[in-house]
Design a protein around this motif. Sequence first.
Motif, PDB file in Angstrom:
ATOM      1  N   MET A  57       6.509   0.036  14.740  1.00 43.65           N
ATOM      2  CA  MET A  57       6.859  -1.317  14.315  1.00 43.65           C
ATOM      3  C   MET A  57       7.015  -1.420  12.798  1.00 43.65           C
ATOM      4  SD  MET A  57       4.844  -3.732  16.986  1.00 43.65           S
ATOM      5  CE  MET A  57       5.882  -5.136  16.544  1.00 43.65           C
ATOM      6  N   GLY A  58       6.672  -0.359  12.072  1.00 46.55           N
ATOM      7  CA  GLY A  58       6.893  -0.342  10.625  1.00 46.55           C
ATOM      8  C   GLY A  58       6.232  -1.486   9.885  1.00 46.55           C
ATOM      9  N   PHE A  59       5.039  -1.891  10.316  1.00 48.98           N
ATOM     10  CA  PHE A  59       4.338  -3.032   9.730  1.00 48.98           C
ATOM     11  C   PHE A  59       4.066  -2.790   8.248  1.00 48.98           C
ATOM     12  CE2 PHE A  59       0.540  -5.406   8.608  1.00 48.98           C
ATOM     13  CZ  PHE A  59       0.832  -6.646   9.119  1.00 48.98           C
ATOM     14  N   ASN A  60       4.496  -3.720   7.402  1.00 47.26           N
ATOM     15  CA  ASN A  60       4.343  -3.558   5.958  1.00 47.26           C
ATOM     16  C   ASN A  60       4.065  -4.917   5.317  1.00 47.26           C
ATOM     17  OD1 ASN A  60       4.452  -2.731   3.312  1.00 47.26           O
ATOM     18  ND2 ASN A  60       6.606  -2.174   3.351  1.00 47.26           N
ATOM     19  N   ILE A  61       2.846  -5.101   4.814  1.00 52.55           N
ATOM     20  CA  ILE A  61       2.488  -6.357   4.136  1.00 52.55           C
ATOM     21  C   ILE A  61       3.165  -6.401   2.774  1.00 52.55           C
ATOM     22  CG2 ILE A  61       0.616  -7.692   3.084  1.00 52.55           C
ATOM     23  CD1 ILE A  61      -1.224  -6.682   5.307  1.00 52.55           C
ATOM     24  N   LYS A  62       3.798  -7.516   2.486  1.00 53.93           N
ATOM     25  CA  LYS A  62       4.493  -7.718   1.213  1.00 53.93           C
ATOM     26  C   LYS A  62       3.744  -8.658   0.274  1.00 53.93           C
ATOM     27  CE  LYS A  62       8.004  -5.116   1.874  1.00 53.93           C
ATOM     28  NZ  LYS A  62       8.120  -3.908   1.057  1.00 53.93           N
ATOM     29  N   LYS A  94       2.836 -12.507   4.108  1.00 55.74           N
ATOM     30  CA  LYS A  94       4.233 -12.164   4.364  1.00 55.74           C
ATOM     31  C   LYS A  94       4.308 -10.668   4.636  1.00 55.74           C
ATOM     32  CE  LYS A  94       6.140 -15.657   1.265  1.00 55.74           C
ATOM     33  NZ  LYS A  94       7.052 -15.873   0.130  1.00 55.74           N
ATOM     34  N   TYR A  95       5.051 -10.300   5.666  1.00 57.90           N
ATOM     35  CA  TYR A  95       5.213  -8.887   5.966  1.00 57.90           C
ATOM     36  C   TYR A  95       6.557  -8.647   6.614  1.00 57.90           C
ATOM     37  CZ  TYR A  95       2.855 -10.842  10.106  1.00 57.90           C
ATOM     38  OH  TYR A  95       2.466 -11.627  11.151  1.00 57.90           O
ATOM     39  N   ILE A  96       6.868  -7.375   6.741  1.00 54.87           N
ATOM     40  CA  ILE A  96       8.074  -6.945   7.433  1.00 54.87           C
ATOM     41  C   ILE A  96       7.613  -6.130   8.630  1.00 54.87           C
ATOM     42  CG2 ILE A  96      10.148  -5.510   7.318  1.00 54.87           C
ATOM     43  CD1 ILE A  96      10.361  -6.262   4.368  1.00 54.87           C
ATOM     44  N   VAL A  97       8.241  -6.377   9.776  1.00 49.85           N
ATOM     45  CA  VAL A  97       7.890  -5.673  11.009  1.00 49.85           C
ATOM     46  C   VAL A  97       9.171  -5.446  11.806  1.00 49.85           C
ATOM     47  CG1 VAL A  97       7.361  -7.801  12.278  1.00 49.85           C
ATOM     48  CG2 VAL A  97       6.279  -5.659  12.960  1.00 49.85           C
ATOM     49  N   ASN A  98       9.251  -4.310  12.480  1.00 49.17           N
ATOM     50  CA  ASN A  98      10.392  -4.024  13.359  1.00 49.17           C
ATOM     51  C   ASN A  98      10.105  -4.628  14.726  1.00 49.17           C
ATOM     52  OD1 ASN A  98      11.712  -2.472  11.410  1.00 49.17           O
ATOM     53  ND2 ASN A  98      10.677  -0.616  12.050  1.00 49.17           N
ATOM     54  N   VAL A  99      10.789  -5.711  15.060  1.00 51.59           N
ATOM     55  CA  VAL A  99      10.593  -6.315  16.382  1.00 51.59           C
ATOM     56  C   VAL A  99      11.392  -5.568  17.443  1.00 51.59           C
ATOM     57  CG1 VAL A  99       9.943  -8.595  15.561  1.00 51.59           C
ATOM     58  CG2 VAL A  99      12.352  -8.077  15.941  1.00 51.59           C
ATOM     59  N   TRP A 144       8.446 -11.753   8.314  1.00 49.47           N
ATOM     60  CA  TRP A 144       7.571 -12.620   9.096  1.00 49.47           C
ATOM     61  C   TRP A 144       6.559 -13.214   8.130  1.00 49.47           C
ATOM     62  CZ3 TRP A 144       5.725 -10.760  14.544  1.00 49.47           C
ATOM     63  CH2 TRP A 144       5.097 -11.812  15.219  1.00 49.47           C
ATOM     64  N   THR A 145       6.386 -14.512   8.177  1.00 51.28           N
ATOM     65  CA  THR A 145       5.396 -15.194   7.353  1.00 51.28           C
ATOM     66  C   THR A 145       4.437 -15.940   8.262  1.00 51.28           C
ATOM     67  OG1 THR A 145       6.988 -15.480   5.542  1.00 51.28           O
ATOM     68  CG2 THR A 145       5.040 -16.906   5.524  1.00 51.28           C
ATOM     69  N   LYS A 180      -5.266  -6.740   5.627  1.00 51.01           N
ATOM     70  CA  LYS A 180      -4.767  -5.364   5.485  1.00 51.01           C
ATOM     71  C   LYS A 180      -5.132  -4.487   6.683  1.00 51.01           C
ATOM     72  CE  LYS A 180      -4.465  -5.412   0.492  1.00 51.01           C
ATOM     73  NZ  LYS A 180      -4.975  -4.913  -0.768  1.00 51.01           N
ATOM     74  N   ASN A 181      -6.150  -4.853   7.448  1.00 49.23           N
ATOM     75  CA  ASN A 181      -6.519  -4.053   8.615  1.00 49.23           C
ATOM     76  C   ASN A 181      -5.546  -4.205   9.770  1.00 49.23           C
ATOM     77  OD1 ASN A 181      -8.718  -2.767   7.501  1.00 49.23           O
ATOM     78  ND2 ASN A 181     -10.134  -4.390   8.080  1.00 49.23           N
ATOM     79  N   LEU A 182      -4.675  -5.211   9.706  1.00 48.47           N
ATOM     80  CA  LEU A 182      -3.686  -5.390  10.766  1.00 48.47           C
ATOM     81  C   LEU A 182      -2.783  -4.166  10.890  1.00 48.47           C
ATOM     82  CD1 LEU A 182      -2.702  -7.276  12.963  1.00 48.47           C
ATOM     83  CD2 LEU A 182      -1.278  -8.428  11.266  1.00 48.47           C
ATOM     84  N   ALA A 183      -2.480  -3.535   9.777  1.00 47.87           N
ATOM     85  CA  ALA A 183      -1.634  -2.334   9.812  1.00 47.87           C
ATOM     86  C   ALA A 183      -2.304  -1.206  10.598  1.00 47.87           C
ATOM     87  CB  ALA A 183      -1.317  -1.874   8.394  1.00 47.87           C
ATOM     88  N   LYS A 184      -3.634  -1.147  10.585  1.00 42.66           N
ATOM     89  CA  LYS A 184      -4.362  -0.085  11.283  1.00 42.66           C
ATOM     90  C   LYS A 184      -4.254  -0.210  12.803  1.00 42.66           C
ATOM     91  CE  LYS A 184      -7.855   0.388   7.682  1.00 42.66           C
ATOM     92  NZ  LYS A 184      -9.252   0.188   7.320  1.00 42.66           N
TER      93      LYS A 184
END
Length: 158
Positions: free
Chosen positions: A37-42, A57-62, A70-71, A27-31
């Motif tokens: 990049m809209g990083f959002n862990i799913k 699994k997460y969603i990110v704006n590349v 992205w998994t 969860k610290n990756l979002a920080k």
Amino acid sequence: MKVYNLTRQQELPISLPEAWGFFSTPKNLAKITPEHMGFNIKYISGGDRMYPGQIIKYIVNVLPSVPVRWTTEITHVSEPHFFVDEQRFGPYAMWHHQHHFEETPGGVLMTDIVNYAIPFGPIGRFANWLFVEKQVKSIFEHRYKILEDYFKAKPVTV
């Protein structure tokens, strides 16, 4: 397939256990990821404690406003010295990211080693030259600045 490499090092004024606690928590990756990049862990398998085989699994704006699923799998863990995450599904043909932590007199030397490949052969190589390499470097430059600020006032406790 051409494989590219990015290696970055940063010394942080924190203890090895504190470094491990922060960086091994998905969860610290979002920080430390740029906001655009809209990083959002799913999904995180098995809870917040990292282990080999863990799936994230997460969603990110590349690209701006282009969300991508992205998994990654945590493939290797040697607490508190290193862990490896590898893309299983996502925008790259290959993504292999090593995170190393070494105790130093001033705190912890953190080393990121990223090996990645872009799909689509010559078009992918051109895309890497045109923007992907710059984007990957800018993500790690952003992380460097964020981590400098985040940990600067925290004393080293060894």
